[in-house]
Design an enzyme around this catalytic site. Structure first.
Site, mmCIF file in Angstrom:
data_model
loop_
_atom_site.group_PDB
_atom_site.id
_atom_site.type_symbol
_atom_site.label_atom_id
_atom_site.label_comp_id
_atom_site.label_asym_id
_atom_site.label_seq_id
_atom_site.Cartn_x
_atom_site.Cartn_y
_atom_site.Cartn_z
ATOM 1 N N ASP A 161 40.237 28.273 35.859
ATOM 2 C CA ASP A 161 40.267 27.934 37.279
ATOM 3 C C ASP A 161 41.157 28.951 37.983
ATOM 4 O O ASP A 161 42.387 28.931 37.814
ATOM 5 C CB ASP A 161 40.806 26.520 37.489
ATOM 6 C CG ASP A 161 39.835 25.443 37.038
ATOM 7 O OD1 ASP A 161 39.035 25.708 36.127
ATOM 8 O OD2 ASP A 161 39.908 24.314 37.576
ATOM 9 N N LYS A 224 35.387 25.506 43.851
ATOM 10 C CA LYS A 224 36.275 24.337 43.809
ATOM 11 C C LYS A 224 37.070 24.283 45.102
ATOM 12 O O LYS A 224 37.492 25.319 45.624
ATOM 13 C CB LYS A 224 37.194 24.471 42.592
ATOM 14 C CG LYS A 224 38.285 23.426 42.448
ATOM 15 C CD LYS A 224 39.101 23.711 41.186
ATOM 16 C CE LYS A 224 40.327 22.809 41.094
ATOM 17 N NZ LYS A 224 41.154 23.111 39.889
ATOM 18 N N LYS A 260 33.284 21.574 42.286
ATOM 19 C CA LYS A 260 34.418 20.760 41.840
ATOM 20 C C LYS A 260 35.316 20.406 43.018
ATOM 21 O O LYS A 260 36.090 21.239 43.471
ATOM 22 C CB LYS A 260 35.224 21.501 40.771
ATOM 23 C CG LYS A 260 36.427 20.726 40.238
ATOM 24 C CD LYS A 260 37.145 21.496 39.139
ATOM 25 C CE LYS A 260 38.413 20.802 38.691
ATOM 26 N NZ LYS A 260 39.114 21.549 37.604
#
Length: 324
Positions: A161, A224, A260
């Site tokens: 991430d 995300k 996400k």
């Protein structure tokens, strides 16, 4: 009970990215008032009850990136979190619903805890995700951010991430954002890369839309919303903008990008709204964990309480469902 269908298909192909196209980026717009009106209707548009609600909540569990990103993380805390990831719902509740074992989508930790998580999850099939690139601010020197990715991949993380440089978005330097994303994607190698936009710091929904497109052009496998550390994290208007960017990218390239939402999603009812959003905007393929994840630490506990209510007709205290 309807089958929550945890993994129905092979994982989607990696996103190879596209050549940078500034004209395409500038063509991206966002009608804020229309987006906000549509987002306001989402909580009331789709309701699921009884067995169907339980099935949707079980599906939500399989899409959770169970996360601990605290300065006081310890190996013991991470091992407890991994034990919860392996068995996120009490076996007696699963038995009562006629369900076999399920697991969460991944466990997300800082680099220093990768080895601990890998050992605790051995044999489970649950991937370890690591936050990287100077998380959460992304302001460390660029070579160090790239090296951090490489070290986390070397340590065994199969998902990374990354955080983007918000200044590139705020100054409209889309070429710099694209180049950064390409470098991060290359450093990830075989590990899937989730690009954290930190949407609460991007200033406008148009910036969110353009940053989403540029990160996908640059090779992001997921986009995300947030690090969870910003003052504003995942919201429905932001999510609507990002999932429609994903839809546009798929129409253009045929490649499916994951989504996400992260930060502030702590209630089972919120999880149901996000699942409904994914189903309505992107379709059933985005109702599985290779294309959809929740970034969460406390969501699982509330879902488990709702499942106990479904089975037993009563709510239990939150401490009966600890996450770690």
């Amino acid at each position: 009970m309807p089958d929550p269908a945890i993994r129905l298909h092979d994982a989607p192909a990696r996103n190879p990215g596209l050549p940078f196209d500034l004209d395409r980026v500038h063509a991206v717009q966002a009608n804020t008032s229309a987006i906000e009106r549509r987002a306001a209707t989402l909580p009331g548009r789709r309701t699921v009850k009884k067995d169907w609600q339980a099935a949707w909540l079980l599906r939500a569990i399989t899409c959770i990136d169970l996360t601990t990103l605290a300065g006081d993380d310890t190996p013991g805390r991470v091992r407890r979190l991994c034990a919860k990831a392996r068995q996120p719902v009490r076996p007696d509740l699963l038995d009562a619903m006629g369900m076999g074992p399920i697991t969460v989508g991944a466990v997300c930790v800082y680099h220093d805890m990768i080895d601990t998580a890998l050992r605790a999850l051995e044999g489970s099939g649950i991937p370890v995700a690591a936050v990287s690139t100077g998380f959460p601010a992304g302001l460390s020197p660029f070579p160090l951010r790239v090296r951090e990715i490489e070290e986390s991949v070397k340590a065994g993380a199969s998902e990374i991430d990354i955080v983007i440089s918000r200044r590139h978005v705020l100054t409209g330097n889309w070429q710099a954002l694209y180049d950064e994303m390409r470098a991060f994607r290359e450093a990830c190698g075989a590990a899937h890369v989730k690009a954290i936009l930190a949407t609460g710091e991007l200033g406008s929904l148009r910036n969110v839309a353009r940053a989403s497109h540029v990160c996908m052009m640059g090779g992001a496998d997921f986009i995300k919303t947030s690090t969870g550390k910003e003052s504003v994290n995942a919201t429905l208007p932001v999510s609507l903008v990002m999932v429609r960017a994903i839809r546009d990218y798929q129409r253009q390239t045929g490649v499916k990008i994951g989504y996400k939402p992260a930060g502030g999603i702590s209630k089972a009812k919120d999880a149901l709204v996000y699942l409904a959003l994914m189903k309505e905007e992107l379709g059933d393929d985005w109702l599985r964990n290779d294309l959809f994840r929740f970034g969460a630490s406390s969501l699982l506990g509330d879902i488990e309480r709702q499942l106990e209510h479904h089975v037993a007709g009563r709510y239990s205290a939150a401490h009966r469902h600890p996450a770690s």
